[in-house]
Write a protein that holds these residues in place. Structure first.
Motif, mmCIF file in Angstrom:
data_model
loop_
_atom_site.group_PDB
_atom_site.id
_atom_site.type_symbol
_atom_site.label_atom_id
_atom_site.label_comp_id
_atom_site.label_asym_id
_atom_site.label_seq_id
_atom_site.Cartn_x
_atom_site.Cartn_y
_atom_site.Cartn_z
ATOM 1 N N ILE A 1 -1.012 11.478 -0.033
ATOM 2 C CA ILE A 1 -1.278 11.699 1.391
ATOM 3 C C ILE A 1 0.002 12.093 2.122
ATOM 4 O O ILE A 1 0.011 13.013 2.939
ATOM 5 C CB ILE A 1 -1.927 10.446 2.007
ATOM 6 N N ASP B 1 3.246 3.859 10.350
ATOM 7 C CA ASP B 1 1.809 3.671 10.544
ATOM 8 C C ASP B 1 1.299 2.526 9.668
ATOM 9 O O ASP B 1 0.526 1.680 10.108
ATOM 10 C CB ASP B 1 1.046 4.958 10.204
ATOM 11 N N LEU B 2 1.738 2.538 8.410
ATOM 12 C CA LEU B 2 1.276 1.497 7.487
ATOM 13 C C LEU B 2 1.701 0.121 7.985
ATOM 14 O O LEU B 2 0.954 -0.854 7.878
ATOM 15 C CB LEU B 2 1.853 1.709 6.085
ATOM 16 N N ARG C 1 -7.345 22.912 7.317
ATOM 17 C CA ARG C 1 -7.376 21.452 7.149
ATOM 18 C C ARG C 1 -8.142 20.787 8.277
ATOM 19 O O ARG C 1 -8.920 19.875 8.050
ATOM 20 C CB ARG C 1 -5.924 20.938 7.120
ATOM 21 N N GLY D 1 -8.044 22.141 2.719
ATOM 22 C CA GLY D 1 -8.661 20.822 2.746
ATOM 23 C C GLY D 1 -9.228 20.390 1.400
ATOM 24 O O GLY D 1 -9.637 19.231 1.232
ATOM 25 N N GLN E 1 -2.271 7.373 -4.375
ATOM 26 C CA GLN E 1 -3.055 7.941 -3.295
ATOM 27 C C GLN E 1 -2.212 8.122 -2.023
ATOM 28 O O GLN E 1 -2.236 9.176 -1.396
ATOM 29 C CB GLN E 1 -4.228 7.012 -3.020
ATOM 30 N N ASN E 2 -1.483 7.076 -1.678
ATOM 31 C CA ASN E 2 -0.677 7.166 -0.458
ATOM 32 C C ASN E 2 0.418 8.216 -0.595
ATOM 33 O O ASN E 2 0.684 8.973 0.336
ATOM 34 C CB ASN E 2 -0.065 5.803 -0.114
ATOM 35 N N ARG F 1 0.810 -1.214 0.000
ATOM 36 C CA ARG F 1 0.000 0.000 0.000
ATOM 37 C C ARG F 1 0.839 1.258 0.000
ATOM 38 O O ARG F 1 0.315 2.351 -0.124
ATOM 39 C CB ARG F 1 -0.928 0.009 1.213
ATOM 40 N N GLN G 1 0.570 15.525 4.122
ATOM 41 C CA GLN G 1 0.921 15.562 5.536
ATOM 42 C C GLN G 1 2.234 16.305 5.774
ATOM 43 O O GLN G 1 2.425 16.928 6.811
ATOM 44 C CB GLN G 1 1.033 14.133 6.094
ATOM 45 N N SER H 1 7.306 8.346 8.964
ATOM 46 C CA SER H 1 6.132 8.376 9.832
ATOM 47 C C SER H 1 4.964 7.629 9.186
ATOM 48 O O SER H 1 4.279 6.824 9.824
ATOM 49 C CB SER H 1 5.803 9.836 10.119
ATOM 50 N N ASN H 2 4.727 7.860 7.910
ATOM 51 C CA ASN H 2 3.667 7.161 7.180
ATOM 52 C C ASN H 2 3.952 5.664 7.138
ATOM 53 O O ASN H 2 3.072 4.840 7.415
ATOM 54 C CB ASN H 2 3.583 7.738 5.758
#
Ligand SMILES: Nc1ncnc2c1ncn2[C@@H]1O[C@H](COP(=O)(O)OP(=O)(O)OP(=O)(O)O)[C@@H](O)[C@H]1O
Ligand SMILES: Nc1ncnc2c1ncn2[C@@H]1O[C@H](COP(=O)(O)OP(=O)(O)OP(=O)(O)O)[C@@H](O)[C@H]1O
Ligand SMILES: [Mg+2]
Ligand SMILES: [Mg+2]
Lengths: 324, 498, 295, 324
Positions: free
Chosen positions: D50, D292-293, D240, D165, D46-47, D41, D54, D288-289
């Motif tokens: 994101i 989390d993933l 945001r 946003g 898309q990721n 992912r 961020q 950081s992403n």
């Protein structure tokens, strides 16, 4: 031949140079005076003792940071070290387990190791201390949480809680420890070979190397000292609040660095004194205490605190430039 | 010649630093097209004077008139714009910027629709300027990668790149060898012919009498007088400067070289030098000659452990030794006085005393604790021995004049009691009086049995002091000459060998 | 005009001085509690000295020490930590000054406690999720700042309920540090890694719940995921109204504040007072929202 | 006479200097590769979008800080500025009150004023920027709390919420703004006279002064720029999360400074690039992403995060020293 061309006794110059130091002292005394006049509760033995007690943990950290900044470095990880060492010590400080020296030694050892790790990475790699210690700050916070499983470590023995919370002949132990640490650090900085080397390394690293000074060793020592003092602060904090808190010490690094710099330590290295740092820490402590006593609303406290700190240092530096 | 009106007139300029008088009511009158030398011992106040002119310092009192207009309240920017520029003694450059960017700092060119920076024009101009000065420094090289001499040339290029009316040169040649000095003088003559006035500061007497038309002398911040150069001789000038007669510059040495102290065999460092062989004996001065960039400093740095060597051996008193750091070198009894005192010599914020004792601090300590009495005594002795002019042992070394700073560095190296001393351009920026003191000192060192390696770009100095001379050219050893063989001509011949 | 203990009220009685140390004046809920305390104190002619502990137990202990030195008549403490704030309680009691804990507990027993049980809020929130998902589905949890009392207790309550529902799976849990932006980023990342597997989000406070809801909304997933959080701040009530939040667990700030000051005044005057006043958490959903929304 | 005595051709040296930059890029690409392999992912459009979204707020702050650090300064107040400007903007962004430009302008103005104040105090007094901005950091936090009475300012208009946003042609506005700001800041730094002066002031303030560069004005400009970019970040963050939070932005200063230094800006001034800073910010964001993933437990996340940052910069600097 008239070689004494510098006729005007120049020792005045150095004396003036030292007088620069007093700018801060004047600001400090001024603030104390104002507080004494505005609130009768300020200038009482009890309140002054409370201030020194409250200042002590920040001052210990600031001593460590002063060594480091004098060599031209920085340490952002001290706040996390406070947490790690506090949690580590607390884990061995439950009643009826180990004698009280065990948690103290374990805490100090943890700080020693942590500080030495900072020093090792900084001297071996060419990574700026800001980044290394920012990294270990994050790592340390994680370690404190892992060690404690995210929960405060409590139920500590009375003898452990005495270290940072007790009194000897009516004087809080924290004050006594502060005084001893201050004297020790001052002597180390001013009276020993290694202290002189710290100034040399921060003043001009290249020239220090060419003068045969072991740069790497000096840096190892200051970061390790920083770790040890952070551990001491961590143990005292834990003992004072009778719990090892994994989230303790957040933001302590900025307070400690602020105390050192307010006290005249230059961020570019090569200058600074322990007396200045102590004064810096006391200044912050007095302002914070005074604002509480005057019952200034917390939001305005922040504004006033920021303004006074800038003001005091502006005054101090105006004083210095006038003299030069 | 009909005397022209003065271009620059300074009257009663006074400057004090925290109550200490650095300049006391000094005068200066400069005519267009003349080279006006400003002379004085180290610490006489020459640099301070010039910084007041350029607006870097503000005078306490006095008047500065430039083309009849007062300059008193002007800042550096305005002064530069008026056409006064200055080559600073302490080489003020921005190490991270390129050569061209440094030369045109504050006068950048912009171009195109959006008036963005255009370095290409400046690079071309810089290349032309440098070529005019006879040096081949790439204009897009970073300043920090240059040698001291190259930096000095860039400073000169910077100063003359401005459309100047008055050019102040504060010891422009202290880092240069004879070849470049010759070129510089050519350029100065070009400028004066165009009516530019040059204020020239130097401690090299021969230069003064070659180039100067008028000489103003300062002593201890006091104005002594202004004289046409033709009315003065070297001796009379020195007398005005120091207030007494000087002894012979190069005293005769009777010391006979003793046992071999240090020798190097096949010493090589990639990109710097290769296959260097020489030995130096107790009580001997071994000179190292060569043109700028020949690699003399690099050899010295390698012996002292500041740089690593690829191959070759170093022997001390017959024993092979390995030196990995200056610490090792000092321990083995090797001392080094660097040519770059600002970078490698001094800790500016520390006092004279602390700088002097730094290399040998443990001698003044018991169990790690410094005995301050012992330390002070030692430092005061060194200061007296080298006649270091300072407010006192506790004065920060940064406030000393250049020459006195140099003496502090020498003092630091000497008080570590070395068996071998490498002196790299030891008299750079040092006044004539101090120079003779340093020469005397070298003799004393010789007499006490210390082996000395002397690197100098001043051939008379090298010839006057050395027992033997090694010549380097482009990193290779081209000759080892005995005192009898060594003359200016032979040295130059070997120095320019391919 | 700084009051001293010797100051007199209009009716000649001695003016009471009460010290209050609050967990954080940057937290909306705490500010609400405090506002109520201040309002009541003003009305009753009590001199209130307020300090902000800025989430530091050490600071809080020091502040209470300072109160003791100032010889206040009673202390209201909104504890930062269960254990670490305990020395403050012990010190106050040793100095014979009544101390009232508001909002959360300390392990040392104070003179009185006014507040709610954070564990309960976690239970209510997770129970709501379990009911909505009919005991089956995947949940993610956003923690408060790790190691803080509220985080520990809210997690504890939620996990108790999770244990009762084997069909509920805790997919992932991370800290959002009480912060809306952090929770939003975290949820965005979770959406990337778990996508439609996520059935419900439990956030330890409303700020983070609202952040998670915003991330879900942006990803077009809000209608498929349940979001529940704790505190019942006005924004969250609005969120429930708009449907961005499915529920919030209302903690009654006004009652906590007013009860705390009432008890403190009684204790200071030496009158009898309730040793424990529990103010229950209340589940707020669209159905009962009206009674919580202020006019 | 043969006068071309400088024998070493130096242009090769500068070329190597630039190659050093790639060390970080290699570390960055390496981390991305590992993440792509461990979690499918990670490497999706898309990721990645994101991540950039961020990262954008930290990157904007880091751009401002880069200017400041290049001149040899520091700014600790940017996190507080994010809060002040966010709250200020939010107060004028309620639906059906003012057009959306009003809150934006008010936010930017607040940042401009705040930054200029920093610059003014720093240039007028001789107080180190660390202390001045530590002071204004505290003041700013207090102001944000006073302005908002300690409560989040919510209920903002849709058009305001769109700024940070929304999406334009499927691309989040934050990304677009980031790209524009990056280009703008890069040009300012590399292509304008004022950018050149920043390097000069940080590289050697004395030399810059002797060259007639208006040091004071340069410093005023960088701190003001820092304030403006912090205001932009504050407005975007507020938009945001659809609220003005008085406690927003805490610790942002450290993240931003970290991004700049990881990206090669030297804390002693005189060097740094916007590309490096952007890369530094992206590196932090990707780690950081990724953590989390990979659903790494929070405690361990901190440890891993710290270790990777140190590791990446060690790698980078080893690369540099090898090349030199
Ligand atoms: N910033 C300062 N603060 C205090 N004293 C200073 C300062 N700058 C210079 N001085 C003092 O002023 C005197 C004159 O110094 P200056 O540098 O002008 O000498 P100089 O003639 O240029 O010497 P040199 O030939 O060695 O370069 C010296 O005694 C020096 O110590
Ligand atoms: N730190 C450095 N980085 C890159 N190149 C250097 C450095 N130092 C010196 N060099 C280069 O090495 C060459 C040799 O310089 P070195 O200083 O050893 O010469 P030298 O014979 O001592 O001459 P002088 O002292 O007169 O300059 C020079 O061309 C110089 O450009
Ligand atoms: Mg001079
Ligand atoms: Mg040389």
């Amino acid at each position: 031949m008239n070689t004494s061309f510098t006729q005007v006794t120049q020792s005045t110059k150095t004396r003036f140079g030292r007088l620069g130091q007093y700018g801060l002292l004047i600001a400090f005394v001024g603030i104390c005076l104002i507080l004494s006049l505005t609130t009768p509760r300020f200038f009482t033995v009890q309140n002054l003792m409370i201030i020194v007690t409250q200042v002590s943990i920040n001052a210990l950290l600031a001593f460590g940071v002063t060594f480091i900044i004098i060599t031209g470095g920085i340490d952002l990880s001290i706040g996390s070290m406070v947490a790690v060492t506090g949690v580590a010590a607390a884990s061995f400080a439950h009643p009826d387990t180990y004698p009280v020296v065990v948690p103290v030694l374990i805490g100090l050892l943890a700080g020693l190791f942590f500080g030495a790790f900072n020093g090792f990475v900084i001297t071996r790699s060419h990574v700026p201390p800001f980044i290394v210690t920012l990294g270990t700050m994050t790592i340390g916070r994680g370690l404190a949480l892992i060690l404690s499983k995210g929960r405060p470590v409590s139920n500590l023995s009375d003898s452990f809680n005495f270290i940072g919370g007790g009194k000897i002949l009516g004087v809080p132990t924290l004050i006594l420890i502060l005084v001893v640490a201050f004297i020790g650090c001052s002597i180390l900085l001013k009276k020993t070979v290694i202290g002189r080397y710290m100034y040399a390394v921060g003043g001009n690293e290249q020239a220090a190397r060419a003068s045969g000074i072991p740069i790497g060793r000096v840096k190892m020592i200051v970061y390790t000292l920083g770790g040890l003092l952070a551990a001491l602060a961590g143990i005292l904090l834990t003992s004072r609040i009778t719990t090892g808190q994994p989230n303790a010490g957040q933001g302590f690094e900025l307070d400690a660095i602020a105390a050192a710099i307010i006290g005249g330590t230059s961020t570019s290295g090569g200058t600074g004194t322990m007396t200045g740092t102590l004064l810096g820490a006391l200044l912050i402590g007095v302002i914070s205490n005074g604002l509480d006593l005057l019952n200034v609303t917390s939001y305005y406290q922040e504004v006033v605190m920021g303004a006074i700190i800038i003001g005091a240092v502006v005054l101090d530096s105006m004083n210095r430039t006038n003299k030069n | 010649m009909i005397p022209q009106p003065y271009m620059l007139e300074v009257t009663d300029l006074t400057k004090t630093f925290s109550g200490v008088v650095a300049l006391d009511a000094v005068q200066l009158r400069v005519r267009p097209g003349e080279v006006h030398a400003l002379m004085g011992e180290n610490g006489a106040g020459k640099s301070t004077f010039m910084k007041l002119l350029i607006g870097l310092l503000t005078p306490d009192s006095g008047e500065i008139l430039f083309e009849g207009i007062s300059l008193k309240a002007a800042n550096v920017h305005e002064v530069l714009k008026k056409g006064i520029s200055m080559i600073h003694q302490e080489m003020l450059n921005v190490p991270e910027l390129t050569v061209a960017q440094n030369i045109f700092l504050g006068r950048e060119t912009t171009g195109g629709l959006f008036r963005w920076l255009d370095d290409s024009v400046r690079n071309k101009q810089a290349a032309a300027l440098l070529a005019h000065l006879g040096v081949s420094i790439p204009p897009d090289a970073r300043m920090k990668h240059l040698s001291v001499a190259e930096m000095q040339m860039v400073e000169i290029a910077k100063a003359i790149s401005n459309d100047v009316k008055v050019l102040i040169m504060d010891e422009p040649t202290s880092a240069l060898a004879d070849a470049e000095v010759t070129i510089l003088f050519g350029i100065i003559r070009e400028l004066t012919q165009k009516g530019v006035a040059v204020i020239y500061i130097s401690h090299k007497m021969d230069e003064i009498f070659t180039i100067a038309d008028t000489i103003t002398v300062l002593r201890d911040g006091q104005y002594i007088g202004t004289y046409p150069a033709t009315e003065l001789t070297e001796n009379s000038l020195i007398k005005l400067m120091v207030g007494r007669e000087l002894d012979r510059l190069f005293p005769e040495s009777t010391t006979q070289p003793g046992v071999e102290v240090l020798s190097v065999q096949h010493l090589s460092r990639k990109g710097a030098f290769s296959d260097i062989n020489f030995a130096v004996h107790a009580g001997e001065v071994l000179g190292l000659a060569g043109l700028m960039g020949a690699g003399r400093t690099e050899v010295a740095r390698a012996i002292y452990g500041l740089d690593s060597i690829q191959s070759g051996e170093i022997h001390l008193k017959g024993q092979p030794i390995t030196i990995k750091s200056p610490q090792d070198a000092i321990r083995q009894g090797i001392g080094y006085v660097s040519e770059d005192r600002k970078q490698l010599g001094l800790i500016p914020a520390l006092s004279v005393k602390y700088n002097i004792t730094l290399g040998n601090l443990s001698t003044y300590a018991d169990g790690g604790f410094i005995r301050s009495q012992r330390e002070s005594t030692a430092a005061v002795d060194v200061m007296a021995g080298l006649r270091i002019k300072a407010a006192g042992p506790d004065q920060p070394v940064v406030y000393l004049s250049g020459g006195n700073q140099q003496k502090v560095v020498i003092g630091k190296v000497l008080q570590a009691n070395p068996a071998v001393v490498i002196l790299d351009e030891p008299t750079r920026g040092i006044d004539i009086g101090a120079k003779s003191e340093i020469y005397k000192l070298i003799h004393e060192l010789k007499a006490s049995g210390i082996a000395i390696i002397l690197i100098s770009s001043e051939l008379p100095e090298l010839l006057g002091l050395s027992d033997r001379i090694v010549v380097l050219a482009k990193g290779k050893q081209t000759a080892l000459l005995s005192k009898k063989e060594a003359t200016q001509e032979t040295i130059m011949r070997y120095a320019m060998q391919p | 005009n700084q009051s001293t203990t010797s100051e007199k009220n209009d009716d000649g009685s001695k003016k009471l001085v009460i010290g209050a140390t609050m967990l954080s004046m940057q937290n909306e809920f705490i500010v609400n509690v405090y506002d109520e305390i201040e309002k009541k104190a003003g009305a009753d002619g009590v001199d209130l000295i307020t300090v902000d502990a800025e989430r530091s137990a050490l600071k809080q202990v020091e502040q209470v020490e300072s109160f003791i030195a100032q010889k206040v008549d009673a202390i209201i403490m909104n504890p930062c930590e269960v254990e670490a704030s305990s020395p403050a309680v012990a010190k106050a009691l040793a100095a014979n000054i009544p101390i009232i804990n508001v909002n959360s507990e300390t392990s040392a027993k104070p003179s009185a406690f006014v507040g709610s049980d954070d564990v309960e809020s976690g239970r209510i929130a997770m129970k709501f999720i379990a009911d909505k998902l009919k005991g089956k589905g995947n949940v993610v949890m956003i923690h408060g700042y790790m190691g803080q009392a509220a985080q520990i207790k809210r997690e504890q309550g939620a996990r108790e309920v999770l244990k009762q529902y084997p069909g509920l799976k805790l997919l992932a849990h991370q800290t959002g540090e009480w912060d809306r932006a952090k929770a939003m980023s975290l949820t965005e990342n979770w959406i990337q890694s778990y996508g439609s597997q996520i059935n419900a989000v439990f956030a330890h406070n409303d700020e983070m719940g609202l952040g998670a809801a915003k991330a879900l909304l942006d990803a077009g997933m809000k209608d498929k995921v349940i979001v529940v959080s704790i505190d019942g701040i006005p924004d969250a009530l609005q969120g429930v109204k708009k449907g961005t939040l499915d529920a919030t667990i209302f903690q009654n700030a006004e009652q906590q504040g007013s009860k705390a000051i009432e008890t403190a005044i009684k204790a200071a005057k030496g009158e009898a007072y309730e040793k424990q006043t529990l103010i229950p958490f209340q589940l707020v959903t669209k159905d009962n929202l009206a009674s919580f929304l202020k006019p």
